[in-house]
Design a protein around this motif. Sequence first.
Motif, PDB file in Angstrom:
ATOM      1  N   MET A  81      56.773  63.555  45.412  1.00 40.44           N
ATOM      2  CA  MET A  81      55.942  62.708  44.913  1.00 40.44           C
ATOM      3  C   MET A  81      55.660  61.156  45.315  1.00 40.44           C
ATOM      4  SD  MET A  81      55.085  62.252  40.835  1.00 40.44           S
ATOM      5  CE  MET A  81      56.695  61.429  40.466  1.00 40.44           C
ATOM      6  N   VAL A  82      56.963  60.513  45.567  1.00 40.82           N
ATOM      7  CA  VAL A  82      56.734  59.338  46.175  1.00 40.82           C
ATOM      8  C   VAL A  82      56.183  59.344  47.594  1.00 40.82           C
ATOM      9  CG1 VAL A  82      58.520  57.506  47.095  1.00 40.82           C
ATOM     10  CG2 VAL A  82      59.017  58.517  44.703  1.00 40.82           C
ATOM     11  N   ILE A  83      56.675  60.529  48.368  1.00 43.23           N
ATOM     12  CA  ILE A  83      55.828  60.357  49.814  1.00 43.23           C
ATOM     13  C   ILE A  83      54.469  60.687  49.743  1.00 43.23           C
ATOM     14  CG2 ILE A  83      56.007  61.741  51.811  1.00 43.23           C
ATOM     15  CD1 ILE A  83      58.977  62.228  51.598  1.00 43.23           C
ATOM     16  N   VAL A  84      54.055  61.512  48.824  1.00 43.12           N
ATOM     17  CA  VAL A  84      52.674  61.703  48.756  1.00 43.12           C
ATOM     18  C   VAL A  84      52.086  60.845  47.886  1.00 43.12           C
ATOM     19  CG1 VAL A  84      50.930  63.570  47.992  1.00 43.12           C
ATOM     20  CG2 VAL A  84      53.074  64.113  49.206  1.00 43.12           C
ATOM     21  N   VAL A  85      52.242  60.753  46.579  1.00 41.55           N
ATOM     22  CA  VAL A  85      51.564  59.910  45.616  1.00 41.55           C
ATOM     23  C   VAL A  85      51.383  58.243  46.043  1.00 41.55           C
ATOM     24  CG1 VAL A  85      51.420  59.075  43.221  1.00 41.55           C
ATOM     25  CG2 VAL A  85      51.979  61.542  43.906  1.00 41.55           C
TER      26      VAL A  85
ATOM     27  N   PRO B  97      51.452  56.596  48.904  1.00 43.51           N
ATOM     28  CA  PRO B  97      50.549  56.339  49.902  1.00 43.51           C
ATOM     29  C   PRO B  97      49.014  56.732  49.270  1.00 43.51           C
ATOM     30  CG  PRO B  97      52.270  57.335  51.006  1.00 43.51           C
ATOM     31  CD  PRO B  97      52.560  57.425  49.461  1.00 43.51           C
ATOM     32  N   LEU B  98      49.132  57.807  48.530  1.00 39.21           N
ATOM     33  CA  LEU B  98      47.680  58.052  48.147  1.00 39.21           C
ATOM     34  C   LEU B  98      47.017  56.984  47.037  1.00 39.21           C
ATOM     35  CD1 LEU B  98      45.622  60.291  47.778  1.00 39.21           C
ATOM     36  CD2 LEU B  98      46.765  61.076  45.954  1.00 39.21           C
ATOM     37  N   MET B  99      48.029  56.178  46.234  1.00 37.64           N
ATOM     38  CA  MET B  99      47.466  55.341  45.246  1.00 37.64           C
ATOM     39  C   MET B  99      47.105  54.077  46.363  1.00 37.64           C
ATOM     40  SD  MET B  99      50.375  55.058  42.003  1.00 37.64           S
ATOM     41  CE  MET B  99      51.520  54.126  43.243  1.00 37.64           C
ATOM     42  N   ARG B 100      47.654  53.862  47.622  1.00 37.60           N
ATOM     43  CA  ARG B 100      47.354  52.580  48.545  1.00 37.60           C
ATOM     44  C   ARG B 100      46.022  53.145  49.095  1.00 37.60           C
ATOM     45  NH1 ARG B 100      50.056  49.171  46.270  1.00 37.60           N
ATOM     46  NH2 ARG B 100      52.533  49.429  46.239  1.00 37.60           N
ATOM     47  N   ALA B 101      45.664  54.442  49.149  1.00 33.74           N
ATOM     48  CA  ALA B 101      44.383  54.608  49.568  1.00 33.74           C
ATOM     49  C   ALA B 101      43.146  54.826  48.898  1.00 33.74           C
ATOM     50  CB  ALA B 101      44.487  56.262  50.453  1.00 33.74           C
ATOM     51  N   ILE B 102      43.303  54.610  47.324  1.00 32.43           N
ATOM     52  CA  ILE B 102      42.417  54.525  46.564  1.00 32.43           C
ATOM     53  C   ILE B 102      41.678  53.426  46.711  1.00 32.43           C
ATOM     54  CG2 ILE B 102      41.804  54.469  44.107  1.00 32.43           C
ATOM     55  CD1 ILE B 102      44.203  56.510  43.370  1.00 32.43           C
ATOM     56  N   ASP B 103      40.283  53.571  47.018  1.00 32.96           N
ATOM     57  CA  ASP B 103      39.365  52.574  47.261  1.00 32.96           C
ATOM     58  C   ASP B 103      38.698  52.227  45.985  1.00 32.96           C
ATOM     59  OD1 ASP B 103      36.878  51.689  49.755  1.00 32.96           O
ATOM     60  OD2 ASP B 103      38.443  50.477  48.219  1.00 32.96           O
ATOM     61  N   GLN B 104      38.126  51.216  45.700  1.00 25.73           N
ATOM     62  CA  GLN B 104      37.685  50.897  44.474  1.00 25.73           C
ATOM     63  C   GLN B 104      36.021  51.205  44.888  1.00 25.73           C
ATOM     64  OE1 GLN B 104      38.253  47.004  42.919  1.00 25.73           O
ATOM     65  NE2 GLN B 104      40.153  47.458  42.318  1.00 25.73           N
ATOM     66  N   ASP B 105      35.557  51.354  46.022  1.00 23.97           N
ATOM     67  CA  ASP B 105      34.347  51.900  46.213  1.00 23.97           C
ATOM     68  C   ASP B 105      34.035  53.347  45.821  1.00 23.97           C
ATOM     69  OD1 ASP B 105      33.587  49.415  47.275  1.00 23.97           O
ATOM     70  OD2 ASP B 105      34.173  49.898  49.499  1.00 23.97           O
TER      71      ASP B 105
ATOM     72  N   LYS C  69      35.960  50.673  39.041  1.00 23.57           N
ATOM     73  CA  LYS C  69      37.110  49.700  38.725  1.00 23.57           C
ATOM     74  C   LYS C  69      38.116  49.971  37.827  1.00 23.57           C
ATOM     75  CE  LYS C  69      38.013  44.542  38.482  1.00 23.57           C
ATOM     76  NZ  LYS C  69      37.588  43.388  38.775  1.00 23.57           N
ATOM     77  N   ASN C  70      37.346  50.357  36.440  1.00 20.97           N
ATOM     78  CA  ASN C  70      38.145  50.825  35.387  1.00 20.97           C
ATOM     79  C   ASN C  70      39.146  51.777  35.441  1.00 20.97           C
ATOM     80  OD1 ASN C  70      36.946  48.884  33.858  1.00 20.97           O
ATOM     81  ND2 ASN C  70      35.536  50.140  32.941  1.00 20.97           N
ATOM     82  N   SER C  71      38.541  52.959  36.230  1.00 19.65           N
ATOM     83  CA  SER C  71      39.559  54.093  36.563  1.00 19.65           C
ATOM     84  C   SER C  71      40.546  53.683  37.218  1.00 19.65           C
ATOM     85  CB  SER C  71      38.589  55.278  36.833  1.00 19.65           C
ATOM     86  OG  SER C  71      38.248  54.967  38.391  1.00 19.65           O
ATOM     87  N   VAL C  72      40.386  52.955  38.404  1.00 15.79           N
ATOM     88  CA  VAL C  72      41.672  52.436  39.388  1.00 15.79           C
ATOM     89  C   VAL C  72      42.668  51.601  38.534  1.00 15.79           C
ATOM     90  CG1 VAL C  72      42.120  51.243  41.432  1.00 15.79           C
ATOM     91  CG2 VAL C  72      40.178  52.653  41.339  1.00 15.79           C
ATOM     92  N   THR C  73      42.092  50.508  37.843  1.00 13.39           N
ATOM     93  CA  THR C  73      42.835  50.000  36.987  1.00 13.39           C
ATOM     94  C   THR C  73      43.591  50.522  35.835  1.00 13.39           C
ATOM     95  OG1 THR C  73      41.318  47.881  37.016  1.00 13.39           O
ATOM     96  CG2 THR C  73      42.904  47.963  35.236  1.00 13.39           C
ATOM     97  N   LEU C  74      43.056  51.631  35.338  1.00 11.87           N
ATOM     98  CA  LEU C  74      43.773  52.662  34.511  1.00 11.87           C
ATOM     99  C   LEU C  74      44.776  53.314  35.132  1.00 11.87           C
ATOM    100  CD1 LEU C  74      43.544  53.878  31.400  1.00 11.87           C
ATOM    101  CD2 LEU C  74      42.376  55.468  32.228  1.00 11.87           C
ATOM    102  N   TYR C  75      44.480  53.870  36.394  1.00 12.91           N
ATOM    103  CA  TYR C  75      45.440  54.613  37.040  1.00 12.91           C
ATOM    104  C   TYR C  75      46.654  53.705  37.380  1.00 12.91           C
ATOM    105  CZ  TYR C  75      47.425  57.351  40.743  1.00 12.91           C
ATOM    106  OH  TYR C  75      48.341  58.199  41.393  1.00 12.91           O
ATOM    107  N   ASN C  76      46.337  52.477  37.804  1.00 10.34           N
ATOM    108  CA  ASN C  76      47.475  51.486  38.264  1.00 10.34           C
ATOM    109  C   ASN C  76      48.335  51.214  37.071  1.00 10.34           C
ATOM    110  OD1 ASN C  76      47.288  51.583  41.102  1.00 10.34           O
ATOM    111  ND2 ASN C  76      45.746  50.216  41.017  1.00 10.34           N
ATOM    112  N   ALA C  77      47.640  51.002  35.808  1.00 10.84           N
ATOM    113  CA  ALA C  77      48.420  50.672  34.984  1.00 10.84           C
ATOM    114  C   ALA C  77      49.457  51.609  34.098  1.00 10.84           C
ATOM    115  CB  ALA C  77      47.437  50.197  33.844  1.00 10.84           C
ATOM    116  N   PHE C  78      48.936  52.700  34.277  1.00 10.33           N
ATOM    117  CA  PHE C  78      49.666  53.811  33.273  1.00 10.33           C
ATOM    118  C   PHE C  78      50.503  54.755  34.596  1.00 10.33           C
ATOM    119  CE2 PHE C  78      46.641  52.976  30.400  1.00 10.33           C
ATOM    120  CZ  PHE C  78      47.536  52.753  29.172  1.00 10.33           C
TER     121      PHE C  78
END
Length: 64
Positions: free
Chosen positions: A27-31, A33-41, A45-54
Amino acid sequence: MLWNAFTVWRKESHTLGNMLTLGLGIMVIVVLPLMRAIDQDLFSKNSVTLYNAFVVPVIFYLIF
């Protein structure tokens, strides 16, 4: 974590409890980098913030 998972895999049975560090390591190897690749485009913005917050704190809790 992956080294520990490899050691447990060789020396103990292949039960779900013994494979937790393997799952966390993958999960650390896959998730992460995937979190870093999530683009707000791509996402609002709310879904990315929610994802990063929880999700990020839960992953770090599981790691430690």
